[in-house]
Design an enzyme around this catalytic site. Structure first.
Site, PDB file in Angstrom:
ATOM      1  N   GLU A 298      45.989  34.139  46.266  1.00 37.45           N
ATOM      2  CA  GLU A 298      45.640  33.172  44.901  1.00 37.45           C
ATOM      3  C   GLU A 298      46.656  32.660  44.353  1.00 37.45           C
ATOM      4  OE1 GLU A 298      42.873  34.926  41.067  1.00 37.45           O
ATOM      5  OE2 GLU A 298      41.763  32.843  41.777  1.00 37.45           O
TER       6      GLU A 298
ATOM      7  N   LYS B 120      39.497  40.776  23.013  1.00 32.71           N
ATOM      8  CA  LYS B 120      40.909  40.762  22.816  1.00 32.71           C
ATOM      9  C   LYS B 120      41.280  39.537  23.866  1.00 32.71           C
ATOM     10  CE  LYS B 120      44.440  41.480  26.246  1.00 32.71           C
ATOM     11  NZ  LYS B 120      44.768  40.644  25.673  1.00 32.71           N
TER      12      LYS B 120
ATOM     13  N   CYS C 154      39.375  30.048  38.462  1.00 23.05           N
ATOM     14  CA  CYS C 154      39.031  31.177  39.311  1.00 23.05           C
ATOM     15  C   CYS C 154      38.665  30.799  40.599  1.00 23.05           C
ATOM     16  CB  CYS C 154      37.888  33.152  38.542  1.00 23.05           C
ATOM     17  SG  CYS C 154      36.968  31.671  37.467  1.00 23.05           S
TER      18      CYS C 154
ATOM     19  N   GLU D 206      34.548  39.604  36.410  1.00 24.29           N
ATOM     20  CA  GLU D 206      34.935  38.224  36.881  1.00 24.29           C
ATOM     21  C   GLU D 206      36.488  37.697  37.056  1.00 24.29           C
ATOM     22  OE1 GLU D 206      35.347  34.914  37.363  1.00 24.29           O
ATOM     23  OE2 GLU D 206      35.063  33.940  35.212  1.00 24.29           O
TER      24      GLU D 206
HETATM   25  P1  NAI Z   1      45.826  39.476  33.706  1.00 24.62           P
HETATM   26  O1  NAI Z   1      44.648  39.142  34.540  1.00 24.62           O
HETATM   27  O2  NAI Z   1      46.859  40.369  33.668  1.00 24.62           O
HETATM   28  O3  NAI Z   1      45.104  39.133  32.593  1.00 24.62           O
HETATM   29  C1  NAI Z   1      43.841  38.295  31.480  1.00 24.62           C
HETATM   30  C2  NAI Z   1      42.833  39.395  30.805  1.00 24.62           C
HETATM   31  O4  NAI Z   1      43.303  41.056  31.085  1.00 24.62           O
HETATM   32  C3  NAI Z   1      44.587  38.971  29.370  1.00 24.62           C
HETATM   33  O5  NAI Z   1      44.079  38.895  27.938  1.00 24.62           O
HETATM   34  C4  NAI Z   1      45.889  41.032  29.813  1.00 24.62           C
HETATM   35  O6  NAI Z   1      46.144  40.718  28.168  1.00 24.62           O
HETATM   36  C5  NAI Z   1      44.432  41.517  30.062  1.00 24.62           C
HETATM   37  N1  NAI Z   1      45.566  42.888  30.589  1.00 24.62           N
HETATM   38  C6  NAI Z   1      46.405  42.853  31.422  1.00 24.62           C
HETATM   39  N2  NAI Z   1      46.443  43.989  31.897  1.00 24.62           N
HETATM   40  C7  NAI Z   1      46.254  44.329  31.246  1.00 24.62           C
HETATM   41  C8  NAI Z   1      45.161  46.030  31.503  1.00 24.62           C
HETATM   42  N3  NAI Z   1      46.012  46.788  32.201  1.00 24.62           N
HETATM   43  N4  NAI Z   1      44.276  46.403  30.705  1.00 24.62           N
HETATM   44  C9  NAI Z   1      43.287  45.830  30.419  1.00 24.62           C
HETATM   45  N5  NAI Z   1      43.372  45.172  30.294  1.00 24.62           N
HETATM   46  C10 NAI Z   1      44.650  44.049  30.483  1.00 24.62           C
HETATM   47  O7  NAI Z   1      46.304  38.061  34.898  1.00 24.62           O
HETATM   48  P2  NAI Z   1      47.253  37.111  34.268  1.00 24.62           P
HETATM   49  O8  NAI Z   1      48.920  38.050  34.344  1.00 24.62           O
HETATM   50  O9  NAI Z   1      47.646  36.126  32.988  1.00 24.62           O
HETATM   51  O10 NAI Z   1      47.004  36.143  35.724  1.00 24.62           O
HETATM   52  C11 NAI Z   1      47.844  37.002  36.855  1.00 24.62           C
HETATM   53  C12 NAI Z   1      47.103  36.208  37.743  1.00 24.62           C
HETATM   54  O11 NAI Z   1      45.683  36.758  37.542  1.00 24.62           O
HETATM   55  C13 NAI Z   1      46.377  34.324  38.016  1.00 24.62           C
HETATM   56  O12 NAI Z   1      47.602  34.273  38.744  1.00 24.62           O
HETATM   57  C14 NAI Z   1      45.408  34.847  38.891  1.00 24.62           C
HETATM   58  O13 NAI Z   1      46.150  34.395  39.604  1.00 24.62           O
HETATM   59  C15 NAI Z   1      44.741  35.449  37.986  1.00 24.62           C
HETATM   60  N6  NAI Z   1      44.172  34.795  37.071  1.00 24.62           N
HETATM   61  C16 NAI Z   1      42.466  34.927  37.297  1.00 24.62           C
HETATM   62  C17 NAI Z   1      41.850  35.079  36.004  1.00 24.62           C
HETATM   63  C18 NAI Z   1      40.247  34.091  36.642  1.00 24.62           C
HETATM   64  O14 NAI Z   1      39.432  33.607  35.891  1.00 24.62           O
HETATM   65  N7  NAI Z   1      39.507  35.583  36.924  1.00 24.62           N
HETATM   66  C19 NAI Z   1      42.220  34.263  34.993  1.00 24.62           C
HETATM   67  C20 NAI Z   1      43.788  34.716  35.374  1.00 24.62           C
HETATM   68  C21 NAI Z   1      44.205  35.136  35.275  1.00 24.62           C
END
Ligand code: NAI
Ligand code: MG
Length: 499
Positions: free
Chosen positions: A403, A197, A306, A272
């Site tokens: 972050e 996904k 990240c 991660e």
């Molecule tokens: P997110 O963690 O919500 O999204 C990442 C993935 O998880 C996307 O594919 C999203 O559709 C999915 N997702 C969201 N809610 C979910 C759920 N309840 N169950 C399963 N999958 C779910 O991140 P978002 O909202 O895009 O960004 C928020 C913050 O997260 C950013 O500001 C950053 O701090 C952090 N982040 C960290 C990343 C990393 O590389 N470790 C990458 C993206 C965001």
């Protein structure tokens, strides 16, 4: 959108691709969502709709998992040799290379990053990642084990590593194609089948990748790609009782939700997650090189990494010089749409992300941080934020603790190199860290004390498919890359025979 898409440099395959309503890949077929719903993905340089995409939800995830299960248990994939698995992965890498420009453009349009960066970083790293795991397909081995409690030659015991099964992979938007590769490479090398996904902000490159996965000749159902939102499609995948393992990259907050959802059938989990990585410059460092490295540690990919070096600890005698240098670097960055050849930094990925980052800037200012440069949104079209250097922060402020995931660094002076290790470790995160010094002994002494999954000495953001990456503490569970990640995608079976 109109300006970006009518730019003369746009690849004709890309303009056709984004004009088409994008479907999802389930069991080798491109299909609409069961609900018939679609969602829009936006060009963050303009805020306009870039493409419309089938919106996956519970029913689509159910279908995709069923296809992945059938393919894993009884399909041609279950009988394929490791060598042929490796050849398919290698062929996929070759196809991506053939379409490198197309992928770079899709990535730039959907995510916002400079096209010139996607051309030399995202896409080539993706290609090499697949090639590295193509090699691993034939090298996943077990052991022969002499039993400690039995006389010699009473038993013949050995272990085999078998694929963990059907894997759900949920990826973020910061490196959309590369994150798909980090997940798919080892899963396919190990012989798993996958439901992927992509992030709702950036589904396009994964869907184009799906077309090449078919062209490479992977059997139907081995890789299924279901775009959609996290709370619906993502949550359904994490909770599904016929998924054996879920691999997630994203926020720590959602990582916790994934873990709770995985409890339903105790599926394996790798995570991660976020970071607030310390980057430490000692006064004996090559200061110019350290400044350049520290600027790239935070500003690469607009800080949407990240492992971004967002807490910059600088030994006091060189603090002013480093802060000045960081500000000079920040001011030289040309912040423009990713398709502009002069762009060094594009927009943040979405309005939501821009608002989140600007919210942190506001909170920093309210709490007494001082802006050396940047500190605000740039312009009023698209989601651009100025590269920002903050000083006068404290470890109680959100900008120093949380972050931000944007181009914002907090520069913090320190006097005692012993003390800086404590400060660097005083975080719920432990993903990465940097050390700049010309004293190799000091460097390794500090490296050994840092609670972080990666420590870069006199460099930063050096990634290689062979080098494991992942987090201590709340930065995650498990490692990606290297041979380490294969443990996440295999089960060990012990087989014991009486002789
Ligand atoms: P997110 O963690 O919500 O999204 C990442 C993935 O998880 C996307 O594919 C999203 O559709 C999915 N997702 C969201 N809610 C979910 C759920 N309840 N169950 C399963 N999958 C779910 O991140 P978002 O909202 O895009 O960004 C928020 C913050 O997260 C950013 O500001 C950053 O701090 C952090 N982040 C960290 C990343 C990393 O590389 N470790 C990458 C993206 C965001
Ligand atoms: Mg979210």
């Amino acid at each position: 959108m109109a300006t970006a898409l009518s730019a003369p440099s746009i690849d004709s395959n890309v303009s056709k691709f984004v004009a088409r309503k994008q479907k999802m890949l389930i069991n080798g077929q491109w299909v609409e969502a069961a609900s018939g719903k679609t969602f829009a993905t936006y060009n963050p340089a303009t805020g306009q709709v870039l493409a419309n995409v089938a919106e996956g939800d519970l029913e689509d995830i159910n279908r995709a998992v069923k296809a992945a299960r059938a393919s894993f248990e009884t399909g041609p994939w279950s009988r394929i040799s490791p060598a042929d698995r490796g050849k398919l992965i290698w062929k996929l890498a070759d196809l991506i290379e053939k379409h490198l420009e197309e992928f770079a453009q899709l990535e730039s349009l959907d995510n916002g990053k400079p096209l010139k960066v996607a051309r030399v970083a995202d896409v080539p790293l993706t290609i090499e990642h697949f090639r590295y795991y193509a090699g691993w397909a034939t090298k996943i081995e077990g052991n022969t084990i002499p039993l400690t409690l039995a006389k010699p030659l009473r038993f013949f015991a050995y272990t085999v590593r078998e694929p963990v099964g059907v894997v759900g992979q949920i990826i973020p938007w910061n490196f959309p194609l590369l994150m798909a590769a980090w997940k798919l490479g080892p899963a396919l090398a190990a012989g798993c089948t996958v439901v992927l996904k992509p992030a709702e902000q950036t589904p396009l490159s994964a869907l184009r990748l799906g077309e090449l996965i078919q062209e490479a000749g992977f059997p139907d159902g081995v890789v299924n790609i279901v775009p959609g939102f996290g709370e619906t499609a993502g949550a359904a995948l994490a909770a599904h009782s016929d998924v054996d393992k879920v691999a997630f990259t994203g926020s720590t907050e959602v990582g916790r939700l994934i873990l709770q959802a995985a409890a339903s059938n105790l599926k394996k989990v790798s995570l991660e997650l976020g970071g607030k990585s310390p980057n430490v410059i000692l006064q004996d460092a090559d200061v110019d090189a350290a400044i350049e490295g520290a600027a790239s540690a935070i500003f690469f990919n607009h800080g949407q990494c990240c492992c971004a070096g967002s807490r910059l600890y600088v030994e006091r005698p060189i603090f002013d010089r480093v802060v000045e240098g960081m500000a000079r670097h920040a001011e030289q960055i040309r912040v423009k749409p990713g398709f502009d050849p002069d762009s060094d930094m594009g927009p943040l990925v979405s309005e939501e992300q821009m608002n989140r980052v600007c919210g942190y800037l506001d909170s920093g200012l309210r709490e007494g941080a001082k802006v050396v440069t940047g500190g605000a949104r740039l312009g009023d079209q698209g989601y651009f934020v100025k590269p920002t250097v903050l000083v006068n922060t404290t470890d109680r402020m959100k900008v120093e603790r949380e972050e931000i995931f944007g181009p914002v660094v907090a520069a913090i002076p320190f006097s005692d190199p012993e003390d800086v290790v404590l400060k660097a470790n005083a975080s719920v995160y432990g993903l990465a860290a940097g050390i700049w010094t010309s004293d190799i002994k000091k460097a390794h002494a500090i490296a050994s004390k840092l609670r972080a999954g990666t420590v870069w000495i006199n460099c930063y953001n050096v990634f290689d498919p062979a080098l494991p990456f992942g987090g201590y503490k709340q930065s995650g569970w498990g490692r990606e890359m290297g041979h380490e990640v294969l443990e996440q995608y295999t089960e060990v079976k012990s087989i014991c025979t009486a002789l």
